[in-house]
Design an enzyme around this catalytic site. Sequence first.
Site, PDB file in Angstrom:
ATOM      1  N   GLY A 104      39.501  42.423  67.386  1.00 12.52           N
ATOM      2  CA  GLY A 104      38.747  44.053  68.154  1.00 12.52           C
ATOM      3  C   GLY A 104      37.573  42.664  68.428  1.00 12.52           C
ATOM      4  CE1 TYR A 156      41.965  38.110  26.237  1.00 13.93           C
ATOM      5  CE2 TYR A 156      42.075  36.415  24.531  1.00 13.93           C
ATOM      6  CZ  TYR A 156      41.664  37.186  25.368  1.00 13.93           C
ATOM      7  OH  TYR A 156      40.888  37.591  24.259  1.00 13.93           O
ATOM      8  CE  LYS A 209      45.246  36.547  69.823  1.00 12.56           C
ATOM      9  NZ  LYS A 209      44.446  36.932  70.173  1.00 12.56           N
ATOM     10  NE  ARG A 256      46.656  39.467  74.493  1.00 14.53           N
ATOM     11  CZ  ARG A 256      48.038  39.591  74.905  1.00 14.53           C
ATOM     12  NH1 ARG A 256      48.387  37.866  75.393  1.00 14.53           N
ATOM     13  NH2 ARG A 256      48.666  40.629  74.701  1.00 14.53           N
ATOM     14  CG  HIS A 278      35.610  58.918  30.253  1.00 20.03           C
ATOM     15  ND1 HIS A 278      36.479  59.301  30.312  1.00 20.03           N
ATOM     16  CD2 HIS A 278      35.880  58.538  28.816  1.00 20.03           C
ATOM     17  CE1 HIS A 278      36.966  60.310  29.700  1.00 20.03           C
ATOM     18  NE2 HIS A 278      36.448  59.215  28.699  1.00 20.03           N
ATOM     19  NE  ARG A 320      37.381  50.752  27.367  1.00 18.50           N
ATOM     20  CZ  ARG A 320      38.180  49.764  28.311  1.00 18.50           C
ATOM     21  NH1 ARG A 320      38.880  49.706  28.297  1.00 18.50           N
ATOM     22  NH2 ARG A 320      37.280  48.660  29.093  1.00 18.50           N
ATOM     23  CB  CYS A 327      38.990  42.087  27.634  1.00 25.26           C
ATOM     24  SG  CYS A 327      37.313  42.940  26.937  1.00 25.26           S
ATOM     25  N   GLY A 332      33.391  41.024  28.984  1.00 27.50           N
ATOM     26  CA  GLY A 332      33.777  41.980  29.423  1.00 27.50           C
ATOM     27  C   GLY A 332      32.820  42.178  30.628  1.00 27.50           C
ATOM     28  CB  THR A 333      33.776  41.636  33.956  1.00 29.35           C
ATOM     29  OG1 THR A 333      35.120  41.729  33.649  1.00 29.35           O
ATOM     30  CG2 THR A 333      33.953  39.996  34.012  1.00 29.35           C
ATOM     31  CG  ASN A 334      34.783  46.814  32.294  1.00 26.27           C
ATOM     32  OD1 ASN A 334      35.267  46.288  33.191  1.00 26.27           O
ATOM     33  ND2 ASN A 334      35.325  47.178  32.073  1.00 26.27           N
ATOM     34  CG  ASP A 335      28.525  47.239  29.694  1.00 28.99           C
ATOM     35  OD1 ASP A 335      28.257  47.878  29.735  1.00 28.99           O
ATOM     36  OD2 ASP A 335      29.855  47.229  28.813  1.00 28.99           O
ATOM     37  CB  SER A 368      37.000  38.848  24.468  1.00 29.53           C
ATOM     38  OG  SER A 368      37.878  40.058  25.889  1.00 29.53           O
ATOM     39  CD  GLU A 413      30.440  44.695  26.385  1.00 32.20           C
ATOM     40  OE1 GLU A 413      30.585  44.536  27.202  1.00 32.20           O
ATOM     41  OE2 GLU A 413      30.267  44.650  24.618  1.00 32.20           O
ATOM     42  NE  ARG A 448      34.616  47.788  22.360  1.00 36.25           N
ATOM     43  CZ  ARG A 448      34.375  48.258  23.757  1.00 36.25           C
ATOM     44  NH1 ARG A 448      34.277  47.333  24.436  1.00 36.25           N
ATOM     45  NH2 ARG A 448      34.737  49.662  23.997  1.00 36.25           N
ATOM     46  NE  ARG A 498      52.722  42.153  63.423  1.00 39.39           N
ATOM     47  CZ  ARG A 498      52.018  42.379  64.005  1.00 39.39           C
ATOM     48  NH1 ARG A 498      50.335  42.265  64.233  1.00 39.39           N
ATOM     49  NH2 ARG A 498      52.022  43.600  64.526  1.00 39.39           N
ATOM     50  CG  MET A 502      35.213  37.826  71.814  1.00 39.14           C
ATOM     51  SD  MET A 502      34.887  36.164  71.515  1.00 39.14           S
ATOM     52  CE  MET A 502      36.020  36.341  70.494  1.00 39.14           C
TER      53      MET A 502
END
Length: 894
Positions: free
Chosen positions: A105, A869, A27, A96, A473, A580, A849, A784-787, A782, A763, A636, A357, A107
């Site tokens: 929030g 990619y 600030k 301040r 799902h 899929r 993916c 599979g970052t979900n699994d 590829s 994955e 897949r 700002r 101080m």
Amino acid sequence: MSDKRVYFFGDGGADGDATMRNLLGGKGANLAEMTRLGVPVPPGFTITTAECADYQRTGKLSAELQAEVKAAMAQVEKVMGKRFADPADPLLFSVRSGARVSMPGMMDTVLNLGLNDDTVQGLAARSGNERFAYDSYRRLVQMYGDVVMGVSSELLEDAIDHLKEKRGVKLDTELSAQDLRDLIATFKGLIEKHAGRAFPYDPWEQLWGGVRAVFESWQVPRAKEYRRIHRISDEWGTAVNVQAMVFGNMGDSSATGVAFTRDPSTGENRFYGEFLINAQGEDVVAGTRTPQQINHAGRDAMPAGHEARTLPTLEDVMPGSYAELVAVRERLEKHYRNMQDVEFTIQEGRLWMLQTRSGKRTGVAAIRIAVEMEREGLVKADDALLLVEPDHLDQLLHDQIDPEAEIEVLASGLPASPGAAQGIIKFSAESAVEAADKGQAVVLVRRETSPEDIAGMNKARGILTSRGGMTSHAAVVARGMGKPCVAGCGEAFVNYETKTLTVAGRTFKEGDVITINGTTGAVIAGAPPLVPPRLDDPNLSRIMAWADAARRLKVRTNADTPHDARQAREFGAQGIGLCRTEHMFFGEDRIRRMRQMILAGDEASRREALEHVRPLQQADFDGILEAMSGLPVTIRLLDPPLHEFLPTGDKEIVELAGDLGVSADDIRRKIEELHESNPMLGHRGCRLGVTYPEIYEVQVEAIIGAAIAVKARGFDVRPEIMIPLIGTVRELAEMRQLCIATAERVIKAAGAKVEYLVGTMIEVPRAALTADEIATQADFFSFGTNDLTQMTFGFSRDDIAKFLPSYLAKGLLPTDPFQQLDQTGVGQLVEMAAQKGRRANPHLHLGICGEHGGDPSSIAFCHKVGLDYVSCSPFRVPIARLAAAQVAIREKQG
Ligand code: PEP
Ligand code: MG
């Protein structure tokens, strides 16, 4: 570093500047910078973080501080033409805190410092408003009592409530000047009793107390906790900003207002703002008086009949201040090179800027502002691109709730798929289809969805589930369909028996209308107005062209149908990163054959059932490969456990038994047999290919068969066959061998020539750990970052909604790891596997993916670790293109 402890700012000059955040806090550095720009900021001074560090060590303010503050005070007094503690016309201050990074929030602030029983009379006389003067004094005593002297704020609030009760009034504003005087006396009594000291009369004593309180607030438990969670060092300390108060309610030559340097809803390059004469900032916000427009353009743009059209503008009543404000606007835009949101006050004819700002804006406004600022020469294309946030594009691509509409939010779930949808509630896929076929807008409300619900999801405008996470799902399918979805809304109780949805104490029946906002997760009663997406905007095309020129990452899409593939291509997808195939086994005839296959006792009958599936699959692949001609298409092989394809209800079981000429009990037995305790870790992915190679064989035949046919029609086909859930190199070697043998057989039989790749998903954590081995058998990885997230954390994708809110509330997780890649943990596996894989196989192609492929921060990570990619649902493709460009630009700019 110099030992200077106090940095003055005011009247066009400042000791500090924007680079001095560490010493002056965010600030303080910004106030100095604004002042340097020649923006009229109320003068003041910043006491450095170095002083704070000393204070933490010694418990005392340093000897030098006093002299330096006195000198700075004299400078402020000169600028303001008033004196601190002057009973006739007192100069007042705000105190301040301001650390290196903002700690919202954490101080508290003290306002109106410098008032006492004498100076308050000067303020009353000068302002001609006794009530205002005593209210300012009341606020000071209350804030000071709480923040500086440690008297419980509830105790003081109670005193206000008692007085209001006694006077028979409801609002603070209904208390008279005399009431406020009484209240001040009560506060002082309470302070003396509870703090053991009197509220200080001497303004200087008030000031030193305020400074010490800010330093001490650095050590309060909530500030320490905030630092711990946000990894902020205890050593940094906070600066103190002491700034002259200015008032917009000192009579008719005073005013206060807010403005945006451009129109925040359309982006039009016009100065847009509102103000009130003789008012304080909170009056503008409170909405009790209709604010006036700052200029004629704003007034003329107000809707017919609006009161503001009849009111004079700032341009009319204070032309000098307005002209100054216009000059400030230009200076701020030139300097910050972004649309600004400012607060201003005019005190007795003199303009002061309280804050600037970067201004919040709609998606449409964001792209227009970026494009026009580049055209005006304010920014270069790269910087213009950084002015658009990925969320802005998200808004453009889906219906939104009209921002002007008043809405009743019943509950919130996960913002699983963006956009707003409204319609009548339907609790089953069948009834959703039935109603939609009659032309009704439907919101499908389920506890959770399963592949059987696809048809209903497809016909619904939006989907609401009470269970499941961001990769449930419902969420994945809805995103793929570009359909709004709120998932895992735990406060919503869905009763299939009574066909009711109970939420926020209200019960909705089938046929009642609700609205969901998949962008925010809100579930809303009724049908507030929606506004449509804007795809044809030339500004959007320009932004996208810049993005494509700047990015290194390619952007593919997750698409399972020719329709989605075409749509994604229109959005700029450069291929399919994940097709899929399980969805292709639904649909009437297919699911029957699939069930036949699953129930078959031996390989021969399985093959026979699959023979019927093959041409249908081939037709799907045909359409997708054609739609993506010239671009890679990663298909897949089957992934989910087989039991997902079997019926669950008795009625369906009996029907199926009739169809297949077996007994219902046979089917029940098979379902029992296929039951797994942990299906996500069970008989799925390549494990199906290992146990039933004929399934994968038929799929590969269909893929290569389609590729040959589509190529023969003159299209450029680039199929990539992907094996899911690999954990060991031997598994992959076996599956790769199966794919290649099958593909070559089909190619040879057709006498054709088709190029194809065979690769794998990464994955399973073991696959990431042994990526060097795996890479010897793969043309591509590829992620599979979900699994991978599921297995790395051990968090079930489908059950996380049950405990995630507690984790987020307690700060145990910064965000939902299924939404934003956990870079420290899961990301480490991705990075390591990418490196090991490339080292073992320099031709290895790398992509992602999982759902993270459409999340901007995760995309930035993918860029940094060198993936080729990202792949995401069609509607996120433009967002991914932008995010990929932004990370490349930021990297270039250092
Ligand atoms: C994944 O696990 O990240 C993935 C893309 O596969 P699915 O979501 O179908 O399991
Ligand atoms: Mg998976």
